[in-house]
Motif scaffolding. Structure first.
Motif, PDB file in Angstrom:
ATOM      1  N   LYS A 267       3.593  14.993  -7.500  1.00 16.65           N
ATOM      2  CA  LYS A 267       2.524  15.952  -7.776  1.00 16.65           C
ATOM      3  C   LYS A 267       1.640  16.203  -6.565  1.00 16.65           C
ATOM      4  CE  LYS A 267       2.162  14.960 -12.737  1.00 16.65           C
ATOM      5  NZ  LYS A 267       2.579  16.324 -13.120  1.00 16.65           N
ATOM      6  N   LYS A 268       1.964  15.526  -5.455  1.00 16.71           N
ATOM      7  CA  LYS A 268       1.206  15.668  -4.210  1.00 16.71           C
ATOM      8  C   LYS A 268      -0.285  15.360  -4.420  1.00 16.71           C
ATOM      9  CE  LYS A 268       4.325  18.944  -1.959  1.00 16.71           C
ATOM     10  NZ  LYS A 268       5.453  18.712  -2.892  1.00 16.71           N
ATOM     11  N   LEU A 269      -0.553  14.262  -5.103  1.00 18.70           N
ATOM     12  CA  LEU A 269      -1.929  13.852  -5.354  1.00 18.70           C
ATOM     13  C   LEU A 269      -2.491  13.117  -4.139  1.00 18.70           C
ATOM     14  CD1 LEU A 269      -1.591  12.470  -9.008  1.00 18.70           C
ATOM     15  CD2 LEU A 269      -2.298  14.760  -8.285  1.00 18.70           C
ATOM     16  N   PRO A 270      -3.769  13.327  -3.838  1.00 21.24           N
ATOM     17  CA  PRO A 270      -4.379  12.611  -2.708  1.00 21.24           C
ATOM     18  C   PRO A 270      -4.717  11.174  -3.099  1.00 21.24           C
ATOM     19  CG  PRO A 270      -6.020  13.958  -3.805  1.00 21.24           C
ATOM     20  CD  PRO A 270      -4.701  14.249  -4.497  1.00 21.24           C
ATOM     21  N   GLY A 271      -5.052  10.365  -2.082  1.00 22.91           N
ATOM     22  CA  GLY A 271      -5.509   9.006  -2.342  1.00 22.91           C
ATOM     23  C   GLY A 271      -4.473   7.942  -2.062  1.00 22.91           C
ATOM     24  N   LYS A 272      -4.778   6.736  -2.487  1.00 25.88           N
ATOM     25  CA  LYS A 272      -3.922   5.578  -2.233  1.00 25.88           C
ATOM     26  C   LYS A 272      -3.752   4.748  -3.496  1.00 25.88           C
ATOM     27  CE  LYS A 272      -5.575   4.924   2.543  1.00 25.88           C
ATOM     28  NZ  LYS A 272      -6.203   3.949   3.484  1.00 25.88           N
ATOM     29  N   ILE A 273      -2.663   3.999  -3.527  1.00 20.77           N
ATOM     30  CA  ILE A 273      -2.451   2.957  -4.526  1.00 20.77           C
ATOM     31  C   ILE A 273      -2.212   1.659  -3.779  1.00 20.77           C
ATOM     32  CG2 ILE A 273      -1.005   2.126  -6.419  1.00 20.77           C
ATOM     33  CD1 ILE A 273      -0.348   5.043  -7.041  1.00 20.77           C
ATOM     34  N   VAL A 274      -2.982   0.644  -4.113  1.00 17.03           N
ATOM     35  CA  VAL A 274      -2.872  -0.659  -3.440  1.00 17.03           C
ATOM     36  C   VAL A 274      -2.538  -1.717  -4.494  1.00 17.03           C
ATOM     37  CG1 VAL A 274      -3.971  -2.325  -1.910  1.00 17.03           C
ATOM     38  CG2 VAL A 274      -4.622   0.090  -1.781  1.00 17.03           C
ATOM     39  N   LEU A 275      -1.475  -2.439  -4.244  1.00 19.66           N
ATOM     40  CA  LEU A 275      -1.014  -3.485  -5.158  1.00 19.66           C
ATOM     41  C   LEU A 275      -1.245  -4.844  -4.503  1.00 19.66           C
ATOM     42  CD1 LEU A 275       0.585  -4.546  -7.639  1.00 19.66           C
ATOM     43  CD2 LEU A 275       2.690  -4.013  -6.383  1.00 19.66           C
ATOM     44  N   TYR A 276      -2.013  -5.697  -5.184  1.00 17.69           N
ATOM     45  CA  TYR A 276      -2.358  -7.010  -4.653  1.00 17.69           C
ATOM     46  C   TYR A 276      -1.551  -8.100  -5.362  1.00 17.69           C
ATOM     47  CZ  TYR A 276      -6.457  -4.879  -2.446  1.00 17.69           C
ATOM     48  OH  TYR A 276      -7.279  -4.108  -1.679  1.00 17.69           O
ATOM     49  N   GLY A 277      -0.941  -8.964  -4.593  1.00 17.47           N
ATOM     50  CA  GLY A 277      -0.344 -10.181  -5.127  1.00 17.47           C
ATOM     51  C   GLY A 277      -1.396 -11.268  -5.090  1.00 17.47           C
ATOM     52  N   THR A 278      -1.837 -11.711  -6.268  1.00 15.40           N
ATOM     53  CA  THR A 278      -2.987 -12.614  -6.354  1.00 15.40           C
ATOM     54  C   THR A 278      -2.562 -13.976  -6.895  1.00 15.40           C
ATOM     55  OG1 THR A 278      -3.575 -11.832  -8.581  1.00 15.40           O
ATOM     56  CG2 THR A 278      -4.526 -10.661  -6.720  1.00 15.40           C
ATOM     57  N   PRO A 279      -2.529 -14.988  -6.068  1.00 17.11           N
ATOM     58  CA  PRO A 279      -2.098 -16.326  -6.505  1.00 17.11           C
ATOM     59  C   PRO A 279      -3.196 -17.076  -7.250  1.00 17.11           C
ATOM     60  CG  PRO A 279      -2.684 -16.374  -4.191  1.00 17.11           C
ATOM     61  CD  PRO A 279      -2.821 -14.942  -4.631  1.00 17.11           C
ATOM     62  N   ALA A 280      -2.800 -18.184  -7.859  1.00 19.04           N
ATOM     63  CA  ALA A 280      -3.721 -19.233  -8.318  1.00 19.04           C
ATOM     64  C   ALA A 280      -4.762 -18.764  -9.327  1.00 19.04           C
ATOM     65  CB  ALA A 280      -4.409 -19.874  -7.112  1.00 19.04           C
ATOM     66  N   GLU A 281      -4.364 -17.983 -10.317  1.00 24.19           N
ATOM     67  CA  GLU A 281      -5.317 -17.628 -11.377  1.00 24.19           C
ATOM     68  C   GLU A 281      -5.621 -18.828 -12.251  1.00 24.19           C
ATOM     69  OE1 GLU A 281      -6.855 -16.576 -15.249  1.00 24.19           O
ATOM     70  OE2 GLU A 281      -4.864 -17.414 -14.880  1.00 24.19           O
ATOM     71  N   GLU A 282      -4.611 -19.646 -12.523  1.00 28.18           N
ATOM     72  CA  GLU A 282      -4.794 -20.776 -13.432  1.00 28.18           C
ATOM     73  C   GLU A 282      -5.654 -21.883 -12.837  1.00 28.18           C
ATOM     74  OE1 GLU A 282      -4.090 -20.878 -16.451  1.00 28.18           O
ATOM     75  OE2 GLU A 282      -2.492 -19.423 -16.799  1.00 28.18           O
ATOM     76  N   ASN A 283      -5.654 -21.997 -11.536  1.00 30.40           N
ATOM     77  CA  ASN A 283      -6.378 -23.105 -10.914  1.00 30.40           C
ATOM     78  C   ASN A 283      -6.650 -22.780  -9.450  1.00 30.40           C
ATOM     79  OD1 ASN A 283      -7.495 -25.599 -10.267  1.00 30.40           O
ATOM     80  ND2 ASN A 283      -5.512 -26.606 -10.037  1.00 30.40           N
ATOM     81  N   GLY A 284      -7.808 -22.235  -9.183  1.00 30.65           N
ATOM     82  CA  GLY A 284      -8.152 -21.976  -7.794  1.00 30.65           C
ATOM     83  C   GLY A 284      -8.810 -20.645  -7.535  1.00 30.65           C
TER      84      GLY A 284
ATOM     85  N   GLU B  94       0.829  -1.207   0.000  1.00 36.01           N
ATOM     86  CA  GLU B  94       0.000   0.000   0.000  1.00 36.01           C
ATOM     87  C   GLU B  94       0.863   1.256   0.000  1.00 36.01           C
ATOM     88  OE1 GLU B  94      -3.541   2.074   2.717  1.00 36.01           O
ATOM     89  OE2 GLU B  94      -2.236   0.524   3.557  1.00 36.01           O
ATOM     90  N   PHE B  95       0.490   2.193  -0.859  1.00 35.56           N
ATOM     91  CA  PHE B  95       1.096   3.525  -0.880  1.00 35.56           C
ATOM     92  C   PHE B  95       0.004   4.522  -0.518  1.00 35.56           C
ATOM     93  CE2 PHE B  95       2.123   7.557  -2.843  1.00 35.56           C
ATOM     94  CZ  PHE B  95       3.460   7.727  -2.530  1.00 35.56           C
ATOM     95  N   ASP B  96       0.177   5.218   0.594  1.00 37.14           N
ATOM     96  CA  ASP B  96      -0.848   6.117   1.125  1.00 37.14           C
ATOM     97  C   ASP B  96      -0.316   7.548   1.134  1.00 37.14           C
ATOM     98  OD1 ASP B  96      -2.870   7.424   2.449  1.00 37.14           O
ATOM     99  OD2 ASP B  96      -2.925   6.058   4.164  1.00 37.14           O
ATOM    100  N   SER B  97      -1.005   8.441   0.434  1.00 38.14           N
ATOM    101  CA  SER B  97      -0.586   9.846   0.389  1.00 38.14           C
ATOM    102  C   SER B  97      -0.831  10.557   1.711  1.00 38.14           C
ATOM    103  CB  SER B  97      -1.345  10.582  -0.722  1.00 38.14           C
ATOM    104  OG  SER B  97      -2.715  10.745  -0.372  1.00 38.14           O
ATOM    105  N   GLY B  98      -1.706   9.978   2.540  1.00 47.47           N
ATOM    106  CA  GLY B  98      -2.059  10.624   3.804  1.00 47.47           C
ATOM    107  C   GLY B  98      -3.232  11.570   3.680  1.00 47.47           C
ATOM    108  N   ARG B  99      -3.766  11.703   2.457  1.00 43.56           N
ATOM    109  CA  ARG B  99      -4.914  12.580   2.232  1.00 43.56           C
ATOM    110  C   ARG B  99      -6.027  11.797   1.555  1.00 43.56           C
ATOM    111  NH1 ARG B  99      -3.285  17.348  -1.252  1.00 43.56           N
ATOM    112  NH2 ARG B  99      -1.788  15.862  -2.143  1.00 43.56           N
ATOM    113  N   PRO B 100      -7.290  12.071   1.925  1.00 39.87           N
ATOM    114  CA  PRO B 100      -8.407  11.331   1.325  1.00 39.87           C
ATOM    115  C   PRO B 100      -8.465  11.531  -0.187  1.00 39.87           C
ATOM    116  CG  PRO B 100      -9.122  12.622   3.227  1.00 39.87           C
ATOM    117  CD  PRO B 100      -7.729  13.069   2.917  1.00 39.87           C
ATOM    118  N   GLY B 101      -8.801  10.490  -0.881  1.00 45.65           N
ATOM    119  CA  GLY B 101      -8.898  10.549  -2.336  1.00 45.65           C
ATOM    120  C   GLY B 101      -9.240   9.186  -2.890  1.00 45.65           C
ATOM    121  N   ALA B 102      -9.088   9.048  -4.189  1.00 43.25           N
ATOM    122  CA  ALA B 102      -9.375   7.777  -4.846  1.00 43.25           C
ATOM    123  C   ALA B 102      -8.430   6.682  -4.351  1.00 43.25           C
ATOM    124  CB  ALA B 102      -9.251   7.928  -6.360  1.00 43.25           C
TER     125      ALA B 102
END
Length: 418
Positions: free
Chosen positions: A123-140, A74-82
Motif C-alpha cells: 500500500k506504499k504506507l510511510p513509516g517503520k515497523i520495528v520488531l524487538y527480541g526481548t529476553p528474560a521476561e520471566e526473570n530479569g 527493522e522495516f523502513d519504508s524510506g518515508r517519514p511516518g509512524a
C-alpha cells in the motif's frame, strides 16, 4: 475517528499472515521444544534472527545493547511516518519449559510484524515497523534493560504491540499488576542459646516479627493488592542465638502509585522487627515491573480486526467490560513498556492442558506446543497487524492513541505523562 477500512485491509493481512505462519511453524516448534531460561535463549535468538534475515526488506541486528539474546529487526519504508513496534518473548520457566507460552508470544509478534510490513509495502504506507527480541521476561526484565539502554527512543517508537496466551476468555485489554521483589536480611549477634542468650541478638526473631507484621497488614490492603514471601535462611542451629536470617518477599498492586505505597508499608513492618529486637536490617530490591496499562483506541481496533476473522473466540467490543475480563494478578515487564509508550497485550484463550491449571503448569506447556494453539496465535497476529497498519495509514488514529495514553499515565502514575 480513524479510517475504518478493516475489511479491505484484513484480507491482505490474513493472506500474508497465513503464508508467513506456514513458514514459521518450525521456528515456533524449535523454540517450544528447546526451552531456555532467562538470558540464555541462544537457540531462540539464532532461530528467530535467521528467520527475520530471510524476510525481504528487513534489517536485522543480533545481540543488541549489550544483551546477548536480544535482537532488533527493522522495516523502513524510506518515508517519514509512524514507528510501530512489536515485542517478541521466548524465555521459559525452570523445570516446566514454555509453561507461559512464550513461543506463542514470539509467533504472534513475528508473524504480525512481517504481515503488517508486507501490507505496508503493497500500500506504499510511510513509516517503520520495528520488531524487538526481548529476553528474560520471566526473570530479569529484558524489556526494562532495553528501555534503559535507549532501544525504543533510538528508533523513535510511537507504540508497542504484544500478546499473551492464557486460559481466560480472550480480551483485548489485558491489565496486570505491578510487582516489586526484594530480599530482607537481619543481622544479629550470636550467643549460646541456653547458657547466656541475653548476650545475643536474635536475627530470626526479627524476621519472624516482621513476617507477622505484614501478615496483619494483609487485612487492610486494598482489593487486588498482594503480599507474598518466604524465609530463605532461618539460622544455623537451635542452640545458637541466630546471627543471620533472611527472606524473599514480593508485593503486587494495580498501579505503580499503589505499589510504591504498599512497598513502603511492608518495609515498615520489617523495620519494626529490627527495632523490637535490636537486629540490623538490610533490604535490597531484586526486581520490579510496573502494571500494564492497555491503550483503549489500540484495543478497540484490535477487537474489530480480530472479530472480523470470525465469531469463534470473538471478544467484547465493550471496552470497560473487556478491560475487566482481561485483568490478571500476574505481572510482566511489558508493564514498563506501557509506561514508556502506548501498549496493548491482548490475552487469548488456549486449552489449559492436562490438569486444567493454566500458565506455569506442565499441562499448559504441552498445550502451548500444539497446532491448535499455534493457529490461535496466528489469529492474534492478524489482529496486531491490523493495529499496526491502521497506525501507519491514519495520523488521526495515532493521535487518539497518544492522547489516550497521556490520560492513562495521569491516572495511573499520579502525574503527567513522560
Amino acid at each position: 475517528m480513524q479510517i475504518d477500512n478493516t475489511t479491505e485491509a484484513l484480507g491482505e493481512i490474513s493472506q500474508a499472515a497465513d503464508a508467513i505462519g506456514a513458514d514459521f511453524w518450525p521456528v515456533n516448534k524449535r523454540i517450544h521444544d528447546n526451552p531456555e531460561l532467562a538470558w540464555h535463549e541462544y537457540i531462540a535468538h539464532d532461530t528467530l534472527t535467521t528467520f527475520m534475515e530471510a524476510q525481504p526488506g528487513w534489517t536485522v541486528k543480533r545481540s543488541v545493547y549489550g544483551l546477548e539474546t536480544a535482537w532488533i529487526a527493522e522495516f523502513d519504508s524510506g518515508r517519514p511516518g509512524a514507528v510501530v513496534s512489536f515485542n517478541a518473548e521466548y524465555d521459559s520457566l525452570p523445570g516446566i519449559g514454555h509453561a507461559c507460552g512464550h513461543n506463542l508470544i514470539a509467533t504472534a509478534s513475528v508473524v504480525g510484524a512481517v504481515a503488517a510490513a508486507q501490507v505496508a509495502a503493497s500500500k506504499k504506507l510511510p513509516g517503520k515497523i520495528v520488531l524487538y527480541g526481548t529476553p528474560a521476561e520471566e526473570n530479569g526484565g529484558g524489556k526494562i534493560k532495553l528501555i534503559e539502554a535507549g532501544a525504543y527512543t533510538d528508533y523513535n517508537v510511537d507504540l508497542n504491540l504484544i500478546s499473551h496466551p492464557n486460559i481466560q476468555p480472550t480480551a483485548a485489554r489485558m491489565g496486570t499488576t505491578g510487582i516489586s521483589s526484594f530480599k530482607v536480611e537481619y543481622f544479629g549477634v550470636p550467643a549460646h542459646a541456653a547458657a547466656n542468650p541475653w548476650l545475643g541478638i536474635n536475627a530470626l526473631d526479627a524476621l519472624v516479627q516482621g513476617y507477622n507484621n505484614l501478615s496483619m497488614l494483609r487485612q487492610q490492603t486494598m482489593p487486588g493488592e498482594i503480599i507474598q514471601g518466604h524465609i530463605t535462611h532461618g539460622g544455623d542451629a537451635s542452640n545458637i542465638i541466630h546471627k543471620y536470617a533472611a527472606g524473599m518477599f514480593t508485593v503486587r498492586a494495580d498501579s505503580n502509585h499503589r505499589l510504591e505505597i504498599l512497598r513502603e508499608q511492608v518495609e515498615k513492618c520489617f523495620l519494626a522487627g529490627a527495632l523490637a529486637t535490636g537486629a540490623k536490617l538490610k533490604i535490597n530490591t531484586v526486581g520490579a515491573y510496573k502494571n500494564h496499562v492497555s491503550n483503549g483506541p489500540m484495543a478497540d481496533v484490535f477487537t474489530r480486526y480480530y472479530n472480523n476473522l470470525g465469531k469463534d473466540y470473538a471478544i467484547s467490543t465493550d471496552a470497560d467490560k473487556d478491560a475487566t475480563n482481561g485483568k490478571t494478578q500476574a505481572s510482566t515487564d511489558q508493564g514498563d513498556i506501557s509506561y514508556a509508550m502506548p501498549s496493548i497485550s491482548p490475552m487469548y484463550e488456549i486449552e489449559a492442558g492436562e490438569g486444567g491449571q493454566g500458565p506455569h503448569n506442565p499441562g499448559f506447556t504441552a498445550s502451548a506446543g500444539t497446532k491448535v494453539s499455534y493457529d490461535r496465535a496466528l489469529r492474534v497476529a492478524k489482529g496486531l497487524a491490523g493495529v499496526a497498519v491502521d497506525a501507519l495509514r491514519d495520523e488521526r488514529f495515532l493521535g487518539e492513541i497518544k492522547s489516550s495514553w497521556k490520560q492513562d499515565m495521569e491516572k495511573f502514575n499520579g502525574g503527567s505523562a513522560a
